[in-house]
Scaffold this motif. Sequence first.
Motif, PDB file in Angstrom:
ATOM      1  N   ASP A  50      17.917  18.928  16.379  1.00  0.00           N
ATOM      2  CA  ASP A  50      17.623  17.800  17.367  1.00  0.00           C
ATOM      3  C   ASP A  50      19.312  16.554  17.414  1.00  0.00           C
ATOM      4  O   ASP A  50      19.052  15.589  15.982  1.00  0.00           O
ATOM      5  N   ASN A  51      20.173  16.639  17.792  1.00  0.00           N
ATOM      6  CA  ASN A  51      21.783  16.121  17.964  1.00  0.00           C
ATOM      7  C   ASN A  51      21.712  15.219  19.446  1.00  0.00           C
ATOM      8  O   ASN A  51      22.807  14.866  19.783  1.00  0.00           O
ATOM      9  N   MET A  52      20.123  15.020  20.065  1.00  0.00           N
ATOM     10  CA  MET A  52      20.746  14.176  21.260  1.00  0.00           C
ATOM     11  C   MET A  52      21.565  15.211  22.179  1.00  0.00           C
ATOM     12  O   MET A  52      22.143  13.704  23.020  1.00  0.00           O
ATOM     13  N   TYR A  59      24.902   8.224  16.928  1.00  0.00           N
ATOM     14  CA  TYR A  59      23.359   9.166  16.627  1.00  0.00           C
ATOM     15  C   TYR A  59      23.902  10.330  15.833  1.00  0.00           C
ATOM     16  O   TYR A  59      22.835   9.822  14.737  1.00  0.00           O
ATOM     17  N   ASN A  60      25.232  10.889  16.056  1.00  0.00           N
ATOM     18  CA  ASN A  60      24.653  12.112  15.233  1.00  0.00           C
ATOM     19  C   ASN A  60      25.850  11.739  13.630  1.00  0.00           C
ATOM     20  O   ASN A  60      25.443  12.858  12.874  1.00  0.00           O
ATOM     21  N   ASN A  70      23.099  10.768  11.822  1.00  0.00           N
ATOM     22  CA  ASN A  70      21.380  12.053  11.628  1.00  0.00           C
ATOM     23  C   ASN A  70      22.212  13.314  10.727  1.00  0.00           C
ATOM     24  O   ASN A  70      22.224  14.147  10.051  1.00  0.00           O
ATOM     25  N   PHE A  71      23.870  13.924  11.297  1.00  0.00           N
ATOM     26  CA  PHE A  71      23.807  14.876   9.785  1.00  0.00           C
ATOM     27  C   PHE A  71      24.606  14.228   8.742  1.00  0.00           C
ATOM     28  O   PHE A  71      24.070  15.151   7.117  1.00  0.00           O
TER      29      PHE A  71
END
Lengths: 246, 267
Positions: A24-26, B145-146, B149-150
């Motif tokens: 889930d990376n949007m 976001y990422n 996230n990662f």
Amino acid sequence: MLVKALLLGILAGLAQLDSRIAGDNMLSRPIVTGIIVGLILGDVKTGIIMGGSLELVMMGFVGIGVSAPADVNVGGILGTAFAILSGLDTKTAVALALPVSILAEFFGTFIRTVNIYFQHMADKSADKGDYKGVERSLWYGVVLFFVTPLVVVFIGVMYGSEAAANLVKMIPQQIMDGLSVAAGALPAIGMALLLELTYDKKYAGYLALGFVLASYLKLDSLAIALIGTIIAYIFYQTSKTKEGAL
Amino acid sequence: MARYSKKDLKRLFWRSWPLMGCFNFERLQSQGFVYALMPFLKDLYPKKEDFVAAMKRHLVFFNTTPQCGPFIMGTTLAMEEEYANNPETFDVNAINEVKAALMGPLAGIGDSFFWGTFRLIGAGIGAPMAAKGNPLGILIFILVYNIPNFYVRWKGTFLGYEQGVNFLTNASESGTFEKLTEAAKIVGLVVIGGMVASMVAVSTPLTIGSAEGKIVIQDVINSIFPNLLPLLTTLGVWALLKKKVSTTIVLVVILALGILCKYIGVL
């Protein structure tokens, strides 16, 4: 048209897989898919604008826990495609994309129900010690998650874009103007959904602060986010020291 | 002491990606969780009945924020290893108890951070830019976001394996999770408050009087309480949602009110 519809379908399938097999990376959000829809249909500019406008409205549509209020992926791609193919203006396309995404959520429910069958397949394989069977059962779900939005978007583009154009032509101007007004208010749904998720009576003041910063001081989102982060950091640090002093 | 090297754990990280592959209403992310651990379970339990029991142990209900999944998988792997080494002394039930104890609170904190903060800030800055036709907004959304996230997924894999249970005990004793969740809520609420003002667009064309004595009501509102109408609209929708009115009905109500109010000239 057939090729374009198919490409858009594949885009919807791949975007869905982002949250299924890539952690889930949007990447299925309208702001990301919009530009790709634009590339496929040869109108990148409208793709970007539609993606951003749809994201504003659908920002609060989040899939937390079991159910989601709408299929943002399918609704976002179809909404952007209709805007380009049927020549709708941004506001009308946004107002149209929302019911589409809410309807499309039916297919999400369908997938998550059918997957229960694959879950039971995994149980049976595990009993036999067939670990490859357990692994395979996961990928059956993946296939379903890929194919379903592909088919929905393919059919939607093939048969929906003309219908959308005709529908919009049939609607009297007064109603179209009303829809434009409504489109401006639609982000309120997203904001209210976000409030359902994060609101805590203890922190009502922070909500008011954000509103005042934007309304009276006219600060933009970046500045407000930075101020919020600083306040949260101070809160975190002071509550930590208090704990240590005890 | 630890059986698995950094290289093995990298494999766990990659295997964690399809966590939601067969997401279903019965046991949610259960198959994805087993999938991630599979090669390790096979390695830890050479005897078939032990291996079968291990697979079945993890084919139970599992659900958390995907970004927190790798941490729980790492912690679970460390416990499975412990059990495989000491099957007599280690209580096997502890494995699923710890998993269940982790997935709820981590989902709470994960949702607050990833859905409620990073995604919100990314979209809050990126979406208005994209809506004006600037592709940079898309890049900002993806990066804001990422990057976390990662980072959390990658780091979580190793942190979970190396010190999962300890980390958790320390964090819950000092209340770190609650504080972090609360901090995320604060950022989220400040940003939402700002967005109510900047993204919900409702205004009225009403005027009082005529010709030179005309008072434009929206100007009066702007000078006293700017964005009052967007605020009221949002609070109204929120009140409906709280009463368990579905988003579909709210949508229909907004569309109908928009048409009606435009027609009679209020909005």
